[in-house]
Write a protein that holds these residues in place. Structure first.
Motif, PDB file in Angstrom:
ATOM      1  N   GLY A 196       0.772  -1.224   0.000  1.00  0.00           N
ATOM      2  CA  GLY A 196       0.000   0.000   0.000  1.00  0.00           C
ATOM      3  C   GLY A 196       0.809   1.283   0.000  1.00  0.00           C
ATOM      4  N   VAL A 197       2.138   1.181   0.090  1.00  0.00           N
ATOM      5  CA  VAL A 197       3.004   2.363   0.095  1.00  0.00           C
ATOM      6  C   VAL A 197       3.610   2.533  -1.295  1.00  0.00           C
ATOM      7  CG1 VAL A 197       5.014   3.478   1.126  1.00  0.00           C
ATOM      8  CG2 VAL A 197       3.512   2.051   2.533  1.00  0.00           C
ATOM      9  N   ALA A 198       3.517   3.735  -1.853  1.00  0.00           N
ATOM     10  CA  ALA A 198       4.018   3.993  -3.207  1.00  0.00           C
ATOM     11  C   ALA A 198       5.486   4.417  -3.158  1.00  0.00           C
ATOM     12  CB  ALA A 198       3.181   5.073  -3.879  1.00  0.00           C
ATOM     13  N   TYR A 199       6.292   3.812  -4.036  1.00  0.00           N
ATOM     14  CA  TYR A 199       7.690   4.187  -4.213  1.00  0.00           C
ATOM     15  C   TYR A 199       7.894   4.583  -5.668  1.00  0.00           C
ATOM     16  CZ  TYR A 199       8.661   2.008   0.320  1.00  0.00           C
ATOM     17  OH  TYR A 199       8.665   1.683   1.659  1.00  0.00           O
ATOM     18  N   HIS A 200       8.613   5.676  -5.868  1.00  0.00           N
ATOM     19  CA  HIS A 200       8.872   6.177  -7.215  1.00  0.00           C
ATOM     20  C   HIS A 200      10.135   5.488  -7.737  1.00  0.00           C
ATOM     21  CE1 HIS A 200       7.215   8.901 -10.080  1.00  0.00           C
ATOM     22  NE2 HIS A 200       8.379   9.488 -10.316  1.00  0.00           N
ATOM     23  N   LEU A 201       9.981   4.585  -8.710  1.00  0.00           N
ATOM     24  CA  LEU A 201      11.103   3.786  -9.205  1.00  0.00           C
ATOM     25  C   LEU A 201      11.268   3.965 -10.708  1.00  0.00           C
ATOM     26  CD1 LEU A 201      10.612   0.392  -7.324  1.00  0.00           C
ATOM     27  CD2 LEU A 201      11.959   2.386  -6.627  1.00  0.00           C
ATOM     28  N   PRO A 202      12.467   3.666 -11.227  1.00  0.00           N
ATOM     29  CA  PRO A 202      12.668   3.742 -12.677  1.00  0.00           C
ATOM     30  C   PRO A 202      11.761   2.747 -13.398  1.00  0.00           C
ATOM     31  CG  PRO A 202      14.767   3.585 -11.513  1.00  0.00           C
ATOM     32  CD  PRO A 202      13.703   3.308 -10.514  1.00  0.00           C
TER      33      PRO A 202
END
Length: 209
Positions: free
Chosen positions: A96-102
């Protein structure tokens, strides 16, 4: 010579969501479990979802030059290559936690270069291809993303026209025997695999009618 720039913004993008779920809550039959596991065993489940969006932008420089200004046989030499910078990212969800990834399979830097020698009778090419690290998967077990380290690969090929209809060729791939290294988590870099595939040398002939 060519110079190009690109930018794309997508309002919706298919990304992934990874969560740790007890097997008994998945709906899969218990018969699929291995010995020693039970419905309370926690697994990482990754599924595709419609994400909020993604973007990609970059620039590329490409060039090609025949060295016909050189004297004699050297005039059959030439070179071509390109350098590309690309930056793209999207949100990937972990519990449920968003991570900004390539974006997956996207290297920020890609460089290709080829030196060639061509005549009507015979010719040869030597190439090098470099790419910086890239994300290969979403990860799991607390690991944010899975990545591959940078790589540089050398290839070469040569041909000889025996007759106008018959051509002999030899090709060598991955001459540097580049190691493929995959690790988990972009920060912790926990080693997952280290693989050597070996060099590949092939011989062939083609006949044109």
């Amino acid at each position: 010579m060519a110079l190009g720039a690109f930018y794309k913004n997508m309002k919706s993008f298919v990304t992934t969501e990874t969560a740790q779920i007890p097997y008994g809550e998945t709906g899969y039959p218990l018969s699929l479990l291995e010995d020693g596991l039970d419905p309370s065993t926690v697994f990482n489940f990754t599924r595709p979802i419609n994400g909020p969006g993604a973007s990609i932008q970059g620039i590329e420089v490409a060039a090609r030059r025949n060295f016909d200004f050189l004297p004699g046989a050297l005039g059959n030499l030439g070179a071509q290559g390109n350098i590309t910078y690309a930056d793209g990212s999207s949100d990937v969800l972990y519990s449920g936690v968003a991570y900004h990834l390539p974006l997956t399979d996207l290297s920020k830097w890609s460089v290709n270069g080829t030196l060639y020698y061509d005549t009507p009778q015979f010719g040869a090419r030597a190439s090098v291809a470099y790419r910086s690290r890239y994300r290969g998967g979403s990860g799991g077990n607390g690991n944010i993303g899975e990545y591959f380290t940078p790589s540089t690969v050398f290839d070469a090929t040569a041909y000889y026209n025996v007759t106008p209809a018959l051509q002999l060729r030899v090709e060598g791939l991955n001459l540097s025997d580049e190691r493929i290294i995959q690790y988990a988590d972009g920060d912790a870099r926990r080693l997952m695999t280290s693989t050597i595939s070996g060099r590949t040398i092939t011989f062939g002939a083609s006949l044109r009618f």
